[in-house]
Design a protein around this motif. Structure first.
Motif, PDB file in Angstrom:
ATOM      1  N   TRP A 123      39.777 -30.613 -71.473  1.00  0.00           N
ATOM      2  CA  TRP A 123      39.232 -29.193 -71.398  1.00  0.00           C
ATOM      3  C   TRP A 123      37.672 -29.272 -70.610  1.00  0.00           C
ATOM      4  CZ3 TRP A 123      42.609 -25.407 -71.529  1.00  0.00           C
ATOM      5  CH2 TRP A 123      43.371 -25.788 -72.349  1.00  0.00           C
ATOM      6  N   LEU A 124      37.361 -30.542 -70.794  1.00  0.00           N
ATOM      7  CA  LEU A 124      35.855 -30.528 -70.374  1.00  0.00           C
ATOM      8  C   LEU A 124      35.982 -30.631 -68.902  1.00  0.00           C
ATOM      9  CD1 LEU A 124      32.548 -30.580 -70.178  1.00  0.00           C
ATOM     10  CD2 LEU A 124      32.933 -32.876 -71.191  1.00  0.00           C
ATOM     11  N   LEU A 133      39.375 -31.859 -81.679  1.00  0.00           N
ATOM     12  CA  LEU A 133      39.847 -32.833 -80.544  1.00  0.00           C
ATOM     13  C   LEU A 133      39.506 -34.156 -80.491  1.00  0.00           C
ATOM     14  CD1 LEU A 133      40.635 -29.984 -77.716  1.00  0.00           C
ATOM     15  CD2 LEU A 133      42.311 -30.879 -79.467  1.00  0.00           C
ATOM     16  N   ASP A 134      39.654 -34.744 -79.314  1.00  0.00           N
ATOM     17  CA  ASP A 134      39.229 -36.157 -79.111  1.00  0.00           C
ATOM     18  C   ASP A 134      37.576 -36.184 -79.176  1.00  0.00           C
ATOM     19  OD1 ASP A 134      39.050 -34.787 -76.725  1.00  0.00           O
ATOM     20  OD2 ASP A 134      39.102 -36.435 -75.542  1.00  0.00           O
ATOM     21  N   THR A 159      36.311 -29.947 -77.792  1.00  0.00           N
ATOM     22  CA  THR A 159      36.791 -28.797 -78.651  1.00  0.00           C
ATOM     23  C   THR A 159      36.135 -27.673 -78.180  1.00  0.00           C
ATOM     24  OG1 THR A 159      36.880 -30.325 -80.404  1.00  0.00           O
ATOM     25  CG2 THR A 159      36.939 -28.098 -81.041  1.00  0.00           C
ATOM     26  N   LEU A 160      34.697 -27.598 -77.771  1.00  0.00           N
ATOM     27  CA  LEU A 160      34.014 -26.647 -77.441  1.00  0.00           C
ATOM     28  C   LEU A 160      34.600 -25.919 -76.124  1.00  0.00           C
ATOM     29  CD1 LEU A 160      30.281 -26.441 -77.566  1.00  0.00           C
ATOM     30  CD2 LEU A 160      31.407 -25.709 -75.523  1.00  0.00           C
ATOM     31  N   TYR A 161      34.689 -26.580 -75.188  1.00  0.00           N
ATOM     32  CA  TYR A 161      35.292 -25.806 -74.102  1.00  0.00           C
ATOM     33  C   TYR A 161      36.871 -25.382 -74.068  1.00  0.00           C
ATOM     34  CZ  TYR A 161      31.127 -26.793 -71.894  1.00  0.00           C
ATOM     35  OH  TYR A 161      29.702 -26.815 -71.465  1.00  0.00           O
ATOM     36  N   PHE A 162      37.603 -26.151 -75.102  1.00  0.00           N
ATOM     37  CA  PHE A 162      38.873 -25.590 -75.252  1.00  0.00           C
ATOM     38  C   PHE A 162      38.767 -24.463 -76.143  1.00  0.00           C
ATOM     39  CE2 PHE A 162      42.321 -24.923 -78.866  1.00  0.00           C
ATOM     40  CZ  PHE A 162      43.275 -24.758 -77.694  1.00  0.00           C
ATOM     41  N   SER A 163      37.937 -24.185 -77.091  1.00  0.00           N
ATOM     42  CA  SER A 163      37.696 -22.707 -77.539  1.00  0.00           C
ATOM     43  C   SER A 163      37.111 -21.713 -76.621  1.00  0.00           C
ATOM     44  CB  SER A 163      36.599 -22.827 -78.723  1.00  0.00           C
ATOM     45  OG  SER A 163      35.352 -23.704 -78.430  1.00  0.00           O
ATOM     46  N   ILE A 164      36.381 -22.032 -75.737  1.00  0.00           N
ATOM     47  CA  ILE A 164      35.829 -20.891 -74.926  1.00  0.00           C
ATOM     48  C   ILE A 164      37.171 -20.864 -73.758  1.00  0.00           C
ATOM     49  CG2 ILE A 164      34.790 -20.779 -72.580  1.00  0.00           C
ATOM     50  CD1 ILE A 164      32.545 -22.686 -73.672  1.00  0.00           C
TER      51      ILE A 164
END
Lengths: 333, 105
Positions: free
Chosen positions: A317-318, B50-51, B56-61
């Motif tokens: 995701w990053l 997450l890993d 996790t932060l960017y998945f939630s965004i």
């Protein structure tokens, strides 16, 4: 689709278009100009020599640094050198506060004038001249662009066979509607792409600040370290070097170890100190990531690689978020 | 001329009181959608692991942005105002919280 649903979607499409149409037009056009800004910048530089091939950085870096040193008498402790590229074939030197004080021709070493007539449009597109709140506002327009495009395609999904149809009758509204549909369908991939990447660009920044207290509860500021890499380490000594290290040799070493890496800027930290550092930022072939996230940090005196940051080693995701910037800004080199 | 006429028609409609009520309802729903999406993002970033934390932060965004677009369209499908409000303000956030609690996150 029943008529009530269609009428409701039509009304929603029309209302969003009516409310945000003018602003979306301004943002889209200023965005187009922002994308070509760097290429246009080359046109404004009439005093730059015509460079057919970009000179090898390793063979010229020491000369460029000497020119900068002559300009300032002594080099600052921290500074950045923007290296020449096909789009911007000149060398720019900047202080650590992003204040660029010299731009030279990489071949003749003549100082070039800095002309940025398009910067206002770029700023307008980035944040409507309202700083961070403006950036969020522009991103919200990205969401409305996504919405309006999705609703538009939903409304016309059964009329795709009439894609080319332009009815030249006395009914101007009918012709206008046909032109609207034709332009909308042609531009749909671009609208969806730029709407989504634009929305993620600003809302991602807002989300990073807002959600960091949940993902990094012990220290929300650590999110920036996680994102951009740890800060540059402090020097362990106050001693100055006896002789300036061979920067060209470090660049050659880096090139041998990373043949797919294209350096775009060199940041020097604690220049003159025995523990001076060089951070090489650039891009990798085939990796959608800007130079902000691709960095190699070297100890200047010993020419040792201290650390290497790359989007390739980050989570899915990053990586997506990192890829968003070059995709939206049209940096496809 | 056609554009000017269209603009005038819209302005007349907006000045109408029933139109004003509709706009108020619309704003209420938009606020609900934005807050629901934000709540989803916060819930994910707080509970999901997450890993890495930054991933996790960017998945939630991403989840919040996608949710806001889907929810925005769903809320404005033909239905009564209370149903729209329920969709925008309560239904989905409640479902997600129940889901998170139920799955032991």
């Amino acid at each position: 689709m029943n008529s009530t649903l269609r009428a409701r979607i039509y009304a929603l499409h029309g209302s969003v278009g009516f409310c945000f149409g003018l602003m979306l037009l301004i943002i889209l056009w200023s965005g187009v100009w922002s994308m070509v800004n760097r290429s246009m910048e080359k046109w404004w530089r009439f005093d730059a020599s015509i460079i057919i091939e970009i000179p090898a950085i390793e063979t010229h870096i020491n000369e460029w640094l000497s020119v900068y040193e002559q300009q300032l008498d002594t080099l600052p402790e921290n500074f950045t050198t923007q290296l020449p590229s096909e789009r911007t074939p000149w060398v720019t030197f900047c202080h650590e506060q992003q204040s660029c004080d010299l731009t030279i021709d990489p071949i003749t070493h003549d100082a070039l004038k800095i002309l940025k007539p398009m910067d206002l449009l770029t700023q307008l597109h980035r944040h409507l001249l309202l700083d961070f709140p403006g950036r969020i506002l522009v991103s919200l327009f990205g969401v409305s662009l996504l919405l309006i495009s999705l609703l538009g395609i939903w409304l016309h999904r059964r009329r795709l066979k009439d894609f080319w149809q332009l009815r030249f009758t006395k009914n101007i509204q009918l012709l206008g509607s046909d032109i609207h549909r034709l332009i909308g369908l042609w531009c749909l991939p671009y609208l969806l792409f730029f709407g989504l990447t634009g929305a993620i660009s600003g809302l991602g920044a807002l989300g990073t600040i807002t959600l960091s207290k949940y993902t990094h509860p012990t220290s929300p500021q650590a999110v920036f370290m996680d994102l951009m890499g740890a800060p540059i380490p402090q020097p362990k000594t106050t001693e100055n070097w006896q002789q300036q290290p061979d920067i060209a040799a470090i660049l050659q070493l880096d090139k041998r170890q990373n043949p797919d890496f294209i350096p775009q800027s060199l940041s020097f930290h604690y220049w003159g100190n025995t523990d001076a550092l060089l951070e090489i930022a650039g891009i990798y072939h085939g990796v959608i990531s800007p130079k902000t996230f691709e960095k190699h940090l070297y100890h200047l005196s010993t020419a040792t690689l201290l650390r290497k940051y790359s989007a390739q080693d980050r989570g899915f995701w990053l990586q997506n978020y990192i890829a968003n910037q070059p995709l939206h800004y049209g940096e496809y080199e | 001329m056609a554009i000017a006429g269209h603009l005038r028609l819209h302005l007349e409609r907006i000045s109408n009181m029933s139109r004003f009520i509709r706009i108020s309802q619309c704003l209420l729903n938009i606020t609900g959608v934005v807050l629901s999406s934000l709540l989803l993002s916060i819930t994910i970033s707080y509970f999901l692991i997450l890993d890495s934390a930054i991933n996790t932060l960017y998945f939630s965004i991403y989840a919040g942005i996608i949710m806001s677009v889907i929810l925005f369209i769903w809320v404005f499908l033909p239905s009564s105002f209370p149903t729209q409000c329920c969709r925008a303000w309560f239904l989905l956030p409640l479902l997600f919280i129940l889901l998170c609690i139920g799955s032991g996150l």
